[in-house]
Scaffold this motif. Structure first.
Motif, mmCIF file in Angstrom:
data_model
loop_
_atom_site.group_PDB
_atom_site.id
_atom_site.type_symbol
_atom_site.label_atom_id
_atom_site.label_comp_id
_atom_site.label_asym_id
_atom_site.label_seq_id
_atom_site.Cartn_x
_atom_site.Cartn_y
_atom_site.Cartn_z
ATOM 1 N N ALA A 45 0.833 -1.202 0.000
ATOM 2 C CA ALA A 45 0.000 0.000 0.000
ATOM 3 C C ALA A 45 0.869 1.254 0.000
ATOM 4 O O ALA A 45 0.554 2.238 -0.674
ATOM 5 N N LEU A 46 1.984 1.208 0.744
ATOM 6 C CA LEU A 46 2.884 2.357 0.773
ATOM 7 C C LEU A 46 3.553 2.556 -0.583
ATOM 8 O O LEU A 46 3.712 3.696 -1.048
ATOM 9 N N LYS A 47 3.941 1.467 -1.226
ATOM 10 C CA LYS A 47 4.537 1.574 -2.564
ATOM 11 C C LYS A 47 3.542 2.182 -3.549
ATOM 12 O O LYS A 47 3.908 2.986 -4.408
ATOM 13 N N HIS A 48 2.266 1.777 -3.414
ATOM 14 C CA HIS A 48 1.231 2.331 -4.288
ATOM 15 C C HIS A 48 1.064 3.828 -4.054
ATOM 16 O O HIS A 48 0.918 4.607 -5.001
ATOM 17 N N PHE A 49 1.085 4.238 -2.769
ATOM 18 C CA PHE A 49 0.960 5.659 -2.440
ATOM 19 C C PHE A 49 2.098 6.454 -3.066
ATOM 20 O O PHE A 49 1.887 7.514 -3.670
ATOM 21 N N ARG A 50 3.320 5.952 -2.921
ATOM 22 C CA ARG A 50 4.477 6.666 -3.450
ATOM 23 C C ARG A 50 4.482 6.711 -4.976
ATOM 24 O O ARG A 50 4.928 7.690 -5.574
ATOM 25 N N SER A 51 3.954 5.658 -5.600
ATOM 26 C CA SER A 51 3.960 5.620 -7.065
ATOM 27 C C SER A 51 2.995 6.629 -7.673
ATOM 28 O O SER A 51 3.224 7.126 -8.784
ATOM 29 N N MET A 57 4.818 17.050 -4.284
ATOM 30 C CA MET A 57 4.499 16.661 -2.918
ATOM 31 C C MET A 57 5.636 15.843 -2.313
ATOM 32 O O MET A 57 5.944 15.965 -1.125
ATOM 33 N N SER A 58 6.258 15.037 -3.137
ATOM 34 C CA SER A 58 7.409 14.263 -2.667
ATOM 35 C C SER A 58 8.562 15.179 -2.291
ATOM 36 O O SER A 58 9.207 15.007 -1.252
ATOM 37 N N LEU A 59 8.823 16.191 -3.135
ATOM 38 C CA LEU A 59 9.900 17.137 -2.858
ATOM 39 C C LEU A 59 9.614 17.964 -1.606
ATOM 40 O O LEU A 59 10.531 18.386 -0.903
ATOM 41 N N ALA A 60 8.323 18.208 -1.367
ATOM 42 C CA ALA A 60 7.934 18.985 -0.185
ATOM 43 C C ALA A 60 7.953 18.153 1.093
ATOM 44 O O ALA A 60 7.715 18.671 2.181
ATOM 45 N N GLY A 61 8.240 16.847 0.966
ATOM 46 C CA GLY A 61 8.316 15.993 2.141
ATOM 47 C C GLY A 61 6.981 15.479 2.638
ATOM 48 O O GLY A 61 6.851 15.052 3.782
ATOM 49 N N TRP A 62 5.957 15.507 1.760
ATOM 50 C CA TRP A 62 4.613 15.035 2.132
ATOM 51 C C TRP A 62 4.629 13.513 2.228
ATOM 52 O O TRP A 62 4.897 12.821 1.257
#
Length: 269
Positions: A45-51, A57-62
């Motif tokens: 589920a976490l891999k799916h969220f990150r994908s 949002m990733s760069l912002a640390g979300w």
């Protein structure tokens, strides 16, 4: 020295207590976050969220936890409204962080506390512009909001980097904050005046913007302390407290309006 250290400890403790707003302490919210993390923030589920997470949002640390907290916040707000309660405050840390470092700086003036006071003040101004963009543009054009958020983060990073690594220029910092503040004032006022007939509660926002602009003169037009205790800066801090209460009232009214509007649209669909 002991008395001053004790005051700093008390201030830190107060800030820690204040960081947990009413909404954050709500059992429904806490249970929701816990269940969301268990279901979505580990394994596949976490891999799916990150994908599927946008790059900005990733760069912002979300993180996945941040996403759970955001979604559960709205679940809790909905339950409060169904029961006829006032909307609770969540994550009340941005303004508190600025006030905390301002208090620390005025208690003990060092290079670190001075920089934190100045940087947090700039962050609050940029955050106000971000809120303005969210309300005026972002709800209809999320892509524009994302690009603007990235621009604000870049501006803040450049501002802090220059003052920290190159030169702590008081004149530049003042000009930069005044310029950003004027953009903030013009943007909010333009939106309020455009929507004043349709949204009566925007009058609160107009009052807040005008009061803050007027009170900012205390920062620019200094004078000797009254009774050798209250200088212009101290009076400015005291005067802005009720203004922020009024601004929160506007945000509350506007959030309720948006929620009712979305419910009406959902019923029509």
């Amino acid at each position: 020295m002991a008395g001053r250290a004790a005051r700093l400890v008390l201030l830190a403790g107060a800030a820690a207590l204040a960081s947990g707003s009413q909404g954050d302490r709500e059992p429904v919210y806490r249970d929701c976050v816990l269940k969301c993390e268990e279901q979505n923030c580990s394994g596949g589920a976490l891999k799916h969220f990150r994908s599927r997470q946008p790059i900005y949002m990733s760069l912002a640390g979300w993180t996945c936890r941040d996403d759970c907290k955001y979604e559960c916040m709205w679940v809790t707000v909905g339950l409060y409204l169904q029961e006829g309660h006032r909307v609770p405050q969540f994550h009340g840390k941005v303004s508190l962080n600025a006030w905390f470092w301002s208090t620390v700086f005025h208690t003990r003036d060092t290079d670190l506390t001075e920089k934190m006071d100045y940087f947090c003040a700039s962050t609050v101004i940029l955050h106000s512009i971000y809120l303005c963009c969210v309300r005026t543009v972002g709800l209809q054009h999320p892509a524009v909001l994302s690009a603007f958020r990235a621009l604000l983060l870049l501006m803040l990073t450049a501002h802090v980097s220059y003052l920290s690594l190159i030169r702590f220029d008081y004149g530049y910092n003042l000009v930069a904050n005044v310029a950003i503040g004027l953009v903030n004032v013009a943007w909010w006022l333009a939106w309020c005046l455009w929507n004043q007939r349709r949204l009566p509660h925007v009058r609160k926002c107009v009052v807040v913007v005008l009061l803050l602009q007027g009170l900012s003169l205390l920062e620019l037009l200094d004078f000797p302390p009254l009774f050798w205790v209250l200088d212009a800066h101290a009076i400015w801090h005291i005067s802005t407290i009720p203004v922020h209460v009024l601004f929160f009232s506007f945000l509350e009214d506007d959030s309720l309006y948006l929620l009712k509007e979305s419910e009406a649209k959902f019923k029509r669909d």
